[in-house]
Design a protein around this motif. Structure first.
Motif, PDB file in Angstrom:
ATOM      1  N   ALA B 162      19.506  14.405  -2.380  1.00  0.00           N
ATOM      2  CA  ALA B 162      19.025  15.039  -3.618  1.00  0.00           C
ATOM      3  C   ALA B 162      19.804  16.296  -3.981  1.00  0.00           C
ATOM      4  N   SER B 163      20.214  17.065  -2.959  1.00  0.00           N
ATOM      5  CA  SER B 163      20.905  18.299  -3.301  1.00  0.00           C
ATOM      6  C   SER B 163      22.423  18.096  -3.332  1.00  0.00           C
ATOM      7  N   GLY B 164      22.846  16.823  -3.300  1.00  0.00           N
ATOM      8  CA  GLY B 164      24.261  16.514  -3.452  1.00  0.00           C
ATOM      9  C   GLY B 164      25.166  16.960  -2.329  1.00  0.00           C
ATOM     10  N   PRO B 165      24.752  16.814  -1.069  1.00  0.00           N
ATOM     11  CA  PRO B 165      25.599  17.275   0.033  1.00  0.00           C
ATOM     12  C   PRO B 165      26.803  16.349   0.248  1.00  0.00           C
ATOM     13  N   ASP B 166      27.882  16.914   0.763  1.00  0.00           N
ATOM     14  CA  ASP B 166      29.082  16.116   1.019  1.00  0.00           C
ATOM     15  C   ASP B 166      29.042  15.431   2.370  1.00  0.00           C
ATOM     16  N   ILE B 167      28.205  15.941   3.252  1.00  0.00           N
ATOM     17  CA  ILE B 167      28.105  15.339   4.581  1.00  0.00           C
ATOM     18  C   ILE B 167      26.714  14.737   4.722  1.00  0.00           C
ATOM     19  N   LEU B 168      26.637  13.456   5.063  1.00  0.00           N
ATOM     20  CA  LEU B 168      25.330  12.843   5.312  1.00  0.00           C
ATOM     21  C   LEU B 168      25.251  12.457   6.776  1.00  0.00           C
ATOM     22  N   ILE B 169      24.129  12.794   7.394  1.00  0.00           N
ATOM     23  CA  ILE B 169      23.953  12.515   8.808  1.00  0.00           C
ATOM     24  C   ILE B 169      22.676  11.733   9.014  1.00  0.00           C
ATOM     25  N   PHE B 170      22.827  10.535   9.550  1.00  0.00           N
ATOM     26  CA  PHE B 170      21.665   9.665   9.746  1.00  0.00           C
ATOM     27  C   PHE B 170      21.527   9.338  11.219  1.00  0.00           C
ATOM     28  N   ASP B 171      20.361   9.617  11.775  1.00  0.00           N
ATOM     29  CA  ASP B 171      20.125   9.274  13.175  1.00  0.00           C
ATOM     30  C   ASP B 171      19.259   8.027  13.232  1.00  0.00           C
ATOM     31  N   GLU B 172      19.816   6.955  13.714  1.00  0.00           N
ATOM     32  CA  GLU B 172      19.093   5.687  13.856  1.00  0.00           C
ATOM     33  C   GLU B 172      18.388   5.286  12.557  1.00  0.00           C
TER      34      GLU B 172
END
Ligand SMILES: Nc1ncnc2c1ncn2[C@@H]1O[C@H](COP(=O)(O)OP(=O)(O)OP(=O)(O)O)[C@@H](O)[C@H]1O
Ligand SMILES: [Mg+2]
Lengths: 387, 235
Positions: B162-172
């Motif tokens: 939503a805040s337009g971040p350039d890095i997305l981190i998904f755990d499982e």
């Protein structure tokens, strides 16, 4: 949903805090009920006590004299101890006394028209000066000198005299009494008796008295600076001179410390405070524990520690103030209703009561949020992150 | 000018405990995540994947080593600046979603915007657009607990972006989803969320979705044991 306070624009973080709190209906209700209940009890108890105290001092407040001379054993205006006559002369001769007059104060039984007996409180004012006279709403004060003249105070007890009018008559110890005036006073008495004013001479004539007849000597000093000397001189003859305020305090202390009423009220107030504190402290703590993960997630997303602290404080303060408002409202309501239905209901909400309850709410809020804040600032988002 | 790597980890070390029970969760790891790349981190339970992600996202301070995100060395920043950096540059989806049951779905999505002190109504409006992106605009006013697991996962995704971040981190991200839903979510992430300005790091056990990764880093006992190109890996 908008925040229900007009004019207040909450920042979004506090709005989230508000929603987390209020939407947790069960806990929010428990918190509000806990604080409301505690505030209600605190205000109620201390108001009743304040009411008792102010009514207990009714005679002093209404007569209004600056300095009162009395027997040192007096601790309650109704149980006055008669003073020997020479004390009046002795008092008058003290330097710095502007004037000193006697006051009769006693109880009597009057027989009303319908044949019933009614205990009344009688105040006899010095014939030459009428010091301590009440404010009349009907009649003229000079009529107090008329034959059998009595002035009736129109307070909650007035109906017990059969709602008399000017000219109404009654019997007092086989003497005739005529109502010549209706008066208004600041405070009515504690003991549920109507109050009659008459002259000192008539009082001692109509009411069987022991050898001595003066309950108090009312003293007006030339200036406030003379009071310490007057007190000192009165003390030399073995009697006690108190200022109006000191006398009221003496009575208050008697009720507070010597009758058990004060101690009991104090204990009850403390208990309601403890109950409120434990309900709120615990519920708020559980609330925060249950939301621990959420606070952790907020921190992981990028909320700063102080923002979480604001959230907690806001939640605690909001709960505290709401409960305070409801509690005060509830006790005002109850006192109003009770006063309407119980003529002599002795309760008055003073700023002191409100302040005391407010201070206690602040303590509850502070303790609850302190416990919660300590938890929240220790949250490691990593622990949340690990699942 | 963009630096070449979106995320750069240099010699990261993290241990827990002291003395006899001292264990190295991450023991000297260096790697890069590029823009436009979907990078998988895989490995057995306890191999240090979550610990690694936490260090590169500014959540867990490493014992030694450095982390550069978008060219910024993060662990030299003061704590509140790290929080702000996370808020502005990194989107998370936690293993358990961590949605707020007492807020509506759209409010959940708006949280990063609200934390960024955007106006409330505006935040909700933007959040609504992201709910549309994940196809849940008609669930906006429901509490997330009324949604299915896959839908909740999509809400968590919408919140992360939503805040337009350039890095997305998904755990499982697919651990609690069935195979079909898991693949659909990963497909969605790859098609809709992966842009050339963005880098996506995914920790997973789930071999069913390996084919979507551009590169796969395999960890064991806090170390990288293998780096392979995605889609080529045998199960
Ligand atoms: N707070 C902690 N205290 C002690 N040991 C920890 C802590 N956090 C992690 N560890 C240890 O560090 C190691 C790595 O943990 P981590 O959670 O990073 O593993 P993981 O690869 O994410 O495992 P999983 O696939 O089960 O999520 C484990 O041995 C774990 O027990
Ligand atoms: Mg993990």
């Amino acid at each position: 949903m908008r925040f229900p306070l007009p004019g207040l624009r909450l920042n979004g973080i506090l709005k989230i805090a508000f929603k987390l709190l209020v939407n947790d209906r069960g806990k929010f209700a428990a918190l509000i009920v806990g604080i409301t209940f505690a505030v209600f009890l605190m205000v109620q108890l201390t108001s009743v006590f304040a009411g008792i105290l102010s009514k207990a001092s009714a005679t002093i407040i209404n007569i209004g004299a600056s300095v009162w001379v009395m027997d040192p054993a007096v601790n309650n205006p109704l149980n006055s101890i008669q003073l020997p006559d020479y004390i009046l002369d002795a008092t008058r001769s003290i330097d710095g006394v502007n004037y000193a007059v006697p006051l009769y104060s006693g109880a009597a039984l009057v027989k009303l028209h319908d044949g019933t007996y009614q205990p009344v409180s009688i105040l006899g004012l010095d014939d030459s000066s009428l010091v301590g006279r009440p404010e009349l709403i009907q009649g003229k004060i000079e009529d107090i000198f008329a034959d059998n003249g009595f002035i009736v105070v129109k307070d909650e007890e007035f109906p017990k005299m059969g709602n008399p009018k000017i000219g109404s008559t009654f019997e007092i110890n086989d003497h005739r009494g005529v109502v010549v005036g209706i008066a208004r006073v600041a405070t009515s008495g504690l003991f549920g008796m109507p109050t009659l004013y008459t002259t000192f001479k008539r009082a001692i004539q109509y009411i069987p008295s022991p050898r001595f007849t003066m309950a108090y000597i009312l003293v007006e000093p030339k200036s406030a600076a003379d009071i310490p000397y007057i007190k000192q001189e009165v003390a030399k003859s073995g009697y006690l001179a108190l200022t109006n305020r000191e006398f009221q305090e003496r009575i208050a202390n008697y009720y507070k410390y010597q009758t058990g009423i004060g101690t009991n009220i104090l204990i009850m107030t403390l208990i309601s405070f403890m109950v409120g504190l434990s309900i709120c402290g615990q519920t708020f703590y559980t609330f925060v524990l249950e939301n621990m993960e959420k606070f952790g997630a907020l921190k992981a997303i990028g909320a700063k520690g102080y923002e979480l602290v604001y959230m907690i404080l806001f939640q605690a303060l909001f709960t505290g103030f709401t409960g305070y408002g409801l509690g005060v409202g509830l006790s005002s309501l109850l006192i109003t209703v009770a006063k309407r239905n119980v003529p002599n209901y002795a309760a008055s909400i003073t700023f002191f009561n409100l302040g005391l309850a407010f201070a206690m709410v602040l303590v509850i809020v502070a303790v609850s949020s302190y416990i919660a804040v300590r938890k929240v600032i220790k949250i490691e988002p990593f622990d949340i992150f690990r699942g | 000018m963009m630096s070449a790597a979106a995320v750069q980890a240099i010699d990261l070390v993290k241990w827990f405990g002291k003395g006899d029970i001292k264990t190295y969760a991450v023991n000297g790891i260096s790697f890069e995540a590029k823009y436009g790349e979907m990078l998988y981190i895989v490995g057995p339970s306890g191999s240090g994947k979550t610990t690694l992600l936490s260090m590169i996202s500014g959540i867990l301070r490493p014992n030694s080593g450095r982390v550069m995100v978008k060219g910024q060395e993060i662990w030299t920043l003061p704590p509140n600046d790290i929080a702000d950096f996370r808020l502005n540059n990194i989107g998370f989806v936690f293993q358990d979603y961590h949605l707020f049951p007492k807020l509506t779905t759209v409010e959940n999505v708006a949280i990063p915007l609200i934390l960024k002190k955007q106006d409330w109504d505006e935040s909700l409006q933007i959040a609504m657009e992201f709910l549309e992106v994940v196809g849940l605009q008609d669930r906006a006013e429901l509490p997330p607990v009324k949604l299915s697991g896959g839908e909740q996962q999509r809400v968590a995704l919408a919140r992360a972006i939503a805040s337009g971040p350039d890095i997305l981190i998904f755990d499982e991200p697919t651990a609690s989803l069935d195979g079909v839903t898991g693949r659909r979510i990963i497909g969605f992430i790859k098609e809709r969320l992966l842009t050339e300005h963005r880098s996506i790091l995914i920790v997973t056990h789930d071999s069913r979705i390996f084919e979507y990764g551009d590169r796969i880093i395999k960890m064991e006992d806090g170390k990288i044991v293998e780096v392979t190109n995605g889609g080529t890996r045998e199960e």
